[in-house]
Design a protein around this motif. Structure first.
Motif, PDB file in Angstrom:
ATOM      1  N   HIS A  56      -4.961   2.013  17.242  1.00  0.00           N
ATOM      2  CA  HIS A  56      -4.549   2.757  16.052  1.00  0.00           C
ATOM      3  C   HIS A  56      -4.332   4.244  16.349  1.00  0.00           C
ATOM      4  O   HIS A  56      -3.335   4.818  15.923  1.00  0.00           O
ATOM      5  N   SER A  57      -5.247   4.826  17.108  1.00  0.00           N
ATOM      6  CA  SER A  57      -5.141   6.260  17.402  1.00  0.00           C
ATOM      7  C   SER A  57      -4.379   6.558  18.684  1.00  0.00           C
ATOM      8  O   SER A  57      -3.897   7.676  18.880  1.00  0.00           O
ATOM      9  N   GLY A  58      -4.287   5.576  19.589  1.00  0.00           N
ATOM     10  CA  GLY A  58      -3.674   5.824  20.892  1.00  0.00           C
ATOM     11  C   GLY A  58      -4.596   6.531  21.857  1.00  0.00           C
ATOM     12  O   GLY A  58      -4.182   6.917  22.950  1.00  0.00           O
ATOM     13  N   GLN A  59      -5.860   6.704  21.481  1.00  0.00           N
ATOM     14  CA  GLN A  59      -6.834   7.388  22.330  1.00  0.00           C
ATOM     15  C   GLN A  59      -7.084   6.585  23.606  1.00  0.00           C
ATOM     16  O   GLN A  59      -7.150   5.355  23.593  1.00  0.00           O
ATOM     17  N   LEU A  60      -7.246   7.290  24.738  1.00  0.00           N
ATOM     18  CA  LEU A  60      -7.590   6.644  25.996  1.00  0.00           C
ATOM     19  C   LEU A  60      -9.059   6.243  25.943  1.00  0.00           C
ATOM     20  O   LEU A  60      -9.946   7.088  25.804  1.00  0.00           O
ATOM     21  N   SER A  82      -9.879 -10.228   3.346  1.00  0.00           N
ATOM     22  CA  SER A  82      -9.133  -9.564   4.410  1.00  0.00           C
ATOM     23  C   SER A  82      -8.703  -8.163   3.987  1.00  0.00           C
ATOM     24  O   SER A  82      -8.736  -7.225   4.787  1.00  0.00           O
ATOM     25  N   ALA A  83      -8.304  -8.022   2.723  1.00  0.00           N
ATOM     26  CA  ALA A  83      -7.891  -6.710   2.229  1.00  0.00           C
ATOM     27  C   ALA A  83      -9.069  -5.741   2.214  1.00  0.00           C
ATOM     28  O   ALA A  83      -8.940  -4.578   2.612  1.00  0.00           O
ATOM     29  N   LEU A  84     -10.233  -6.221   1.781  1.00  0.00           N
ATOM     30  CA  LEU A  84     -11.420  -5.361   1.762  1.00  0.00           C
ATOM     31  C   LEU A  84     -11.843  -4.988   3.170  1.00  0.00           C
ATOM     32  O   LEU A  84     -12.249  -3.853   3.433  1.00  0.00           O
ATOM     33  N   SER A  85     -11.726  -5.946   4.103  1.00  0.00           N
ATOM     34  CA  SER A  85     -12.094  -5.670   5.494  1.00  0.00           C
ATOM     35  C   SER A  85     -11.148  -4.667   6.125  1.00  0.00           C
ATOM     36  O   SER A  85     -11.561  -3.799   6.899  1.00  0.00           O
ATOM     37  N   SER A  86      -9.863  -4.755   5.779  1.00  0.00           N
ATOM     38  CA  SER A  86      -8.877  -3.860   6.391  1.00  0.00           C
ATOM     39  C   SER A  86      -9.085  -2.416   5.953  1.00  0.00           C
ATOM     40  O   SER A  86      -8.686  -1.483   6.654  1.00  0.00           O
ATOM     41  N   GLN A  87      -9.735  -2.197   4.807  1.00  0.00           N
ATOM     42  CA  GLN A  87      -9.984  -0.831   4.331  1.00  0.00           C
ATOM     43  C   GLN A  87     -10.962  -0.091   5.222  1.00  0.00           C
ATOM     44  O   GLN A  87     -10.957   1.134   5.293  1.00  0.00           O
ATOM     45  N   THR A  88     -11.827  -0.839   5.933  1.00  0.00           N
ATOM     46  CA  THR A  88     -12.783  -0.215   6.852  1.00  0.00           C
ATOM     47  C   THR A  88     -12.260  -0.176   8.275  1.00  0.00           C
ATOM     48  O   THR A  88     -12.926   0.341   9.166  1.00  0.00           O
ATOM     49  N   GLY A  89     -11.068  -0.734   8.510  1.00  0.00           N
ATOM     50  CA  GLY A  89     -10.492  -0.750   9.844  1.00  0.00           C
ATOM     51  C   GLY A  89      -9.785   0.551  10.170  1.00  0.00           C
ATOM     52  O   GLY A  89      -9.949   1.575   9.498  1.00  0.00           O
ATOM     53  N   GLY A  90      -8.978   0.494  11.219  1.00  0.00           N
ATOM     54  CA  GLY A  90      -8.366   1.712  11.723  1.00  0.00           C
ATOM     55  C   GLY A  90      -7.044   2.077  11.103  1.00  0.00           C
ATOM     56  O   GLY A  90      -6.438   3.057  11.505  1.00  0.00           O
ATOM     57  N   GLY A  91      -6.551   1.288  10.138  1.00  0.00           N
ATOM     58  CA  GLY A  91      -5.289   1.618   9.507  1.00  0.00           C
ATOM     59  C   GLY A  91      -4.107   1.054  10.275  1.00  0.00           C
ATOM     60  O   GLY A  91      -4.189   0.012  10.907  1.00  0.00           O
ATOM     61  N   THR A  92      -2.990   1.766  10.220  1.00  0.00           N
ATOM     62  CA  THR A  92      -1.758   1.310  10.845  1.00  0.00           C
ATOM     63  C   THR A  92      -1.867   1.337  12.365  1.00  0.00           C
ATOM     64  O   THR A  92      -2.301   2.326  12.951  1.00  0.00           O
ATOM     65  N   ALA A  93      -1.468   0.256  12.994  1.00  0.00           N
ATOM     66  CA  ALA A  93      -1.504   0.166  14.456  1.00  0.00           C
ATOM     67  C   ALA A  93      -0.245   0.767  15.051  1.00  0.00           C
ATOM     68  O   ALA A  93       0.816   0.815  14.410  1.00  0.00           O
ATOM     69  N   LEU A  94      -0.359   1.228  16.278  1.00  0.00           N
ATOM     70  CA  LEU A  94       0.816   1.710  17.000  1.00  0.00           C
ATOM     71  C   LEU A  94       1.745   0.553  17.292  1.00  0.00           C
ATOM     72  O   LEU A  94       1.297  -0.551  17.605  1.00  0.00           O
ATOM     73  N   SER A  95       3.028   0.788  17.205  1.00  0.00           N
ATOM     74  CA  SER A  95       3.983  -0.220  17.654  1.00  0.00           C
ATOM     75  C   SER A  95       3.967  -0.260  19.176  1.00  0.00           C
ATOM     76  O   SER A  95       3.406   0.619  19.840  1.00  0.00           O
ATOM     77  N   ARG A  96       4.599  -1.256  19.749  1.00  0.00           N
ATOM     78  CA  ARG A  96       4.629  -1.376  21.207  1.00  0.00           C
ATOM     79  C   ARG A  96       5.352  -0.182  21.842  1.00  0.00           C
ATOM     80  O   ARG A  96       4.899   0.358  22.853  1.00  0.00           O
ATOM     81  N   LEU A 100       0.784 -17.725   5.499  1.00  0.00           N
ATOM     82  CA  LEU A 100      -0.309 -17.369   6.399  1.00  0.00           C
ATOM     83  C   LEU A 100       0.146 -16.346   7.440  1.00  0.00           C
ATOM     84  O   LEU A 100      -0.572 -15.387   7.749  1.00  0.00           O
ATOM     85  N   MET A 101       1.342 -16.544   7.980  1.00  0.00           N
ATOM     86  CA  MET A 101       1.843 -15.624   9.002  1.00  0.00           C
ATOM     87  C   MET A 101       2.226 -14.274   8.401  1.00  0.00           C
ATOM     88  O   MET A 101       2.023 -13.235   9.027  1.00  0.00           O
ATOM     89  N   ALA A 102       2.792 -14.295   7.190  1.00  0.00           N
ATOM     90  CA  ALA A 102       3.103 -13.026   6.527  1.00  0.00           C
ATOM     91  C   ALA A 102       1.823 -12.246   6.261  1.00  0.00           C
ATOM     92  O   ALA A 102       1.787 -11.018   6.425  1.00  0.00           O
ATOM     93  N   THR A 103       0.753 -12.959   5.868  1.00  0.00           N
ATOM     94  CA  THR A 103      -0.537 -12.303   5.651  1.00  0.00           C
ATOM     95  C   THR A 103      -1.039 -11.684   6.946  1.00  0.00           C
ATOM     96  O   THR A 103      -1.529 -10.537   6.960  1.00  0.00           O
ATOM     97  N   GLN A 104      -0.938 -12.437   8.051  1.00  0.00           N
ATOM     98  CA  GLN A 104      -1.357 -11.906   9.351  1.00  0.00           C
ATOM     99  C   GLN A 104      -0.554 -10.663   9.707  1.00  0.00           C
ATOM    100  O   GLN A 104      -1.113  -9.657  10.167  1.00  0.00           O
ATOM    101  N   MET A 105       0.752 -10.706   9.488  1.00  0.00           N
ATOM    102  CA  MET A 105       1.603  -9.574   9.833  1.00  0.00           C
ATOM    103  C   MET A 105       1.229  -8.333   9.027  1.00  0.00           C
ATOM    104  O   MET A 105       1.189  -7.218   9.558  1.00  0.00           O
ATOM    105  N   VAL A 106       0.948  -8.525   7.749  1.00  0.00           N
ATOM    106  CA  VAL A 106       0.605  -7.380   6.895  1.00  0.00           C
ATOM    107  C   VAL A 106      -0.703  -6.750   7.347  1.00  0.00           C
ATOM    108  O   VAL A 106      -0.809  -5.523   7.500  1.00  0.00           O
ATOM    109  N   PHE A 107      -1.725  -7.573   7.598  1.00  0.00           N
ATOM    110  CA  PHE A 107      -3.034  -7.034   7.950  1.00  0.00           C
ATOM    111  C   PHE A 107      -3.117  -6.592   9.411  1.00  0.00           C
ATOM    112  O   PHE A 107      -4.063  -5.882   9.779  1.00  0.00           O
ATOM    113  N   ASP A 108      -2.151  -6.980  10.237  1.00  0.00           N
ATOM    114  CA  ASP A 108      -2.104  -6.447  11.601  1.00  0.00           C
ATOM    115  C   ASP A 108      -1.742  -4.966  11.595  1.00  0.00           C
ATOM    116  O   ASP A 108      -2.012  -4.256  12.562  1.00  0.00           O
TER     117      ASP A 108
END
Length: 568
Positions: A127-131, A32-46, A523-531
């Motif tokens: 992640h970017s907020g792009q339309l 999951s950590a390796l996969s997250s490195q290719t993702g979009g990074g930090t997500a926008l909060s609500r 498991l939930m803490a892991t989900q929260m971190v990688f979200d």
């Protein structure tokens, strides 16, 4: 260390716990950590996503913030596309090549305009907020379709309209005319496996590209979709129908029967227990799950939208009310399972649950908590090995479920409440009462056949058999998760259920409750971190230590209550 009068080899269990934790890190955390490195990074909060939606509405659509009555924000996901990329091992390529512009997961912001002006729905990259797409939800009728001879000019008009909203015409090629007033384009990007991107443009009535005025959004839309192979879609739909049947037949019906049995045995074994047993656990479950339900209102809205229904307030209210009714029933089931299970075990000569009035209750809670952490680490390792085996053995893969995501929670940190709800209710219902019920039937039946108590070895075999039905019912309650094939979770959780049952018999009810809570918290803490939501890391770490904190608070409260009061 002692548990139910049995000595535990410190070194053996400590090494098993470390081994489980290492396996969990290698099999689940590291990929999951390796996969997250290719993702979009930090997500926008609500809140950030809502602000971005209002900004885009103002800059792109000429809608000022004072014209917006409210913003309804949900996270939606193309679950089938995620499942396809996961099954075909294309997730890394998708994240690198498609996710920035054609994400499977988006923030959907419904801007409900004041004075009945309608509703504008914006799709934002998380992640970017792009339309990345938008549509008019006001119900305005689209323009009529073009004739075959006018198809080219209609497609050109549609692309000109989309270009006003940021679509690059060079990225798309005309495909077909869809529904009335709608043009379909396919991306010029290379396909991922057999998946490709489709753009749909709905042209509003009266639109003319030559006009110098900014085009109206009412009656229009610019949306994209990820097309996946039809055979994969059919497979997922078949598996979804199968999981629904398994859940109804294997979980709902048996648990209704167990609920009735819990009430019966709470009454028939009342001389071996107290009706005060379980009040605390049932109350914690009810209060936590009510809080979690209201926290999940965006997720419930996403669930309604996934069903193709309008997520209006009356319908959503109905879903919330029905959910709270189910929660109340589950709380009652937990209470009667606690009373009935305690009575059954005590009548069979086993004490698996200490009482508050016991002199060493506080110490027992702390010991159970420490045992629970070790058992949780072992369970995490075993679960990781099972999942790895299922992935390579039967091709198990996972899709997405936006209704359970932290992006659809008003306060993402409240996800950790679910670990406590599951740990309390499932261990009391399925293990404490369920195993006791079937064991009493099996041992009682053997006694009638033999005319005497069964031997120690026979009783152990019957106890093992008694773990299977409640473990199977518990497993069927988890088949509705977006994991395929549907039966893969049954295999996983039947095996896990046997371990939970063995641990309960060896270490007691409190130890397996702490083990379950700790396992789910990890498991939930892991989900929260990688979200990737801001602030999730410290909250996740706190959630992992929370069972220990609660155990010591109970120890402190019990010690204070047990102190003799001064005379006078």
């Amino acid at each position: 260390m002692q548990a139910n009068g049995r000595s535990i080899g410190q070194s053996r269990w400590r090494w098993a716990a470390w081994a489980g934790l290492i396996l969990f890190a290698l099999i689940q955390i590291l990929p999951s950590a390796l996969s997250s490195q290719t993702g979009g990074g930090t997500a926008l909060s609500r809140d950030e996503a809502k602000r971005q939606a209002l900004l885009i509405a103002s800059e792109r659509f000429g809608i000022s913030a004072d014209r917006v009555d409210r913003v309804l924000l949900v996270h939606t996901s193309n679950s089938k596309a995620v499942g396809y990329f996961s099954k075909e091992e294309l997730l890394s390529r998708y994240q690198q090549e498609w996710e920035p512009n054609y994400p499977t997961d988006v923030y959907r912001a419904d801007l409900v305009l004041a004075a009945g002006e309608g509703t504008l729905t914006l799709m934002l990259q998380m992640h970017s907020g792009q339309l990345v797409g938008w549509k008019d939800e006001s119900g305005t009728h689209p323009a009529a379709g073009a004739s075959q001879s006018d198809k080219r000019s209609f497609m050109d008009k549609a692309m000109a309209y989309a270009s006003f909203f940021g679509v690059r015409a060079a990225d798309w090629e005309p495909a077909e005319q869809g529904a009335p007033g709608t043009a379909v384009f396919h991306s010029r990007k290379s396909a991922l496996g057999e998946a490709r991107v489709r753009l749909e443009v709905q042209v509003p009535p009266g639109y003319e590209p030559a006009s110098s005025a900014f085009p109206r959004w009412q009656g229009g839309s610019v949306t994209y979709a990820i097309e996946i192979p039809g055979d994969f879609t059919a497979y997922v739909e078949d598996q979804t129908r199968l999981s629904s049947r398994l859940n109804a037949i294997g979980f709902i019906v048996p648990h209704l029967v167990l609920f009735v049995m819990a009430i019966v045995y709470a009454g028939t074994r009342r001389k071996h227990t107290s009706f005060r047993r379980g009040i605390g656990f049932a109350s914690v479950f009810f209060l936590f799950y009510v809080a979690f339900t209201f926290n999940m209102i965006p997720g419930l809205r996403a669930q309604v939208l996934e069903e193709g229904l309008p997520a209006d307030d009356p319908l959503l209210t109905g879903v919330i009310v029905s959910t709270l009714i189910v929660v109340a029933v589950m709380a009652a089931f937990t209470y009667f399972s606690a009373v009935g299970g305690d009575g059954l075990w005590n009548s069979m000569g086993r004490s698996l649950w200490p009482r508050w009035r016991d002199r060493g209750f506080g110490d027992s809670v702390v010991v159970s908590m420490k045992q629970g952490y070790k058992l949780a680490f072992i369970l995490m390792g075993v679960q990781s090995v099972i999942l790895l085996g299922l992935q390579h053995g039967i091709g198990m893969f996972q899709a997405s479920d936006a209704t359970q995501s932290t992006y659809n929670m008003t306060y993402p940190w409240l996800l950790l409440l679910l670990a406590w709800c599951a740990g309390i209710s499932e261990e009391i219902q399925s293990r404490f009462f369920g195993i006791a019920l079937f064991r009493s039937w099996l041992v009682g039946g053997a006694k009638k056949v033999l005319g005497r108590e069964p031997g120690k070895r026979s009783a152990a075999v019957l106890t093992l058999i008694a773990m299977l039905p409640p473990g199977l019912f518990w497993a069927f309650g988890h088949v509705s998760y977006a994991v395929y094939p549907a039966y893969s979770r049954v295999i996983e959780l039947v095996l896990m259920g046997l371990l939970f049952g063995w641990f309960m018999l060896r270490f007691g009810l409190l130890a397996v409750i702490f083990a379950h809570i700790t396992l789910d918290s990890f498991l939930m803490a892991t989900q929260m971190v990688f979200d990737g939501l801001p602030g999730n890391l410290p909250v996740g770490i706190l959630g992992i230590f929370l069972p220990a904190i609660v155990a010591y608070v109970i120890w402190w409260l019990h010690r204070g209550a047990a102190q003799p009061r001064p005379a006078g």
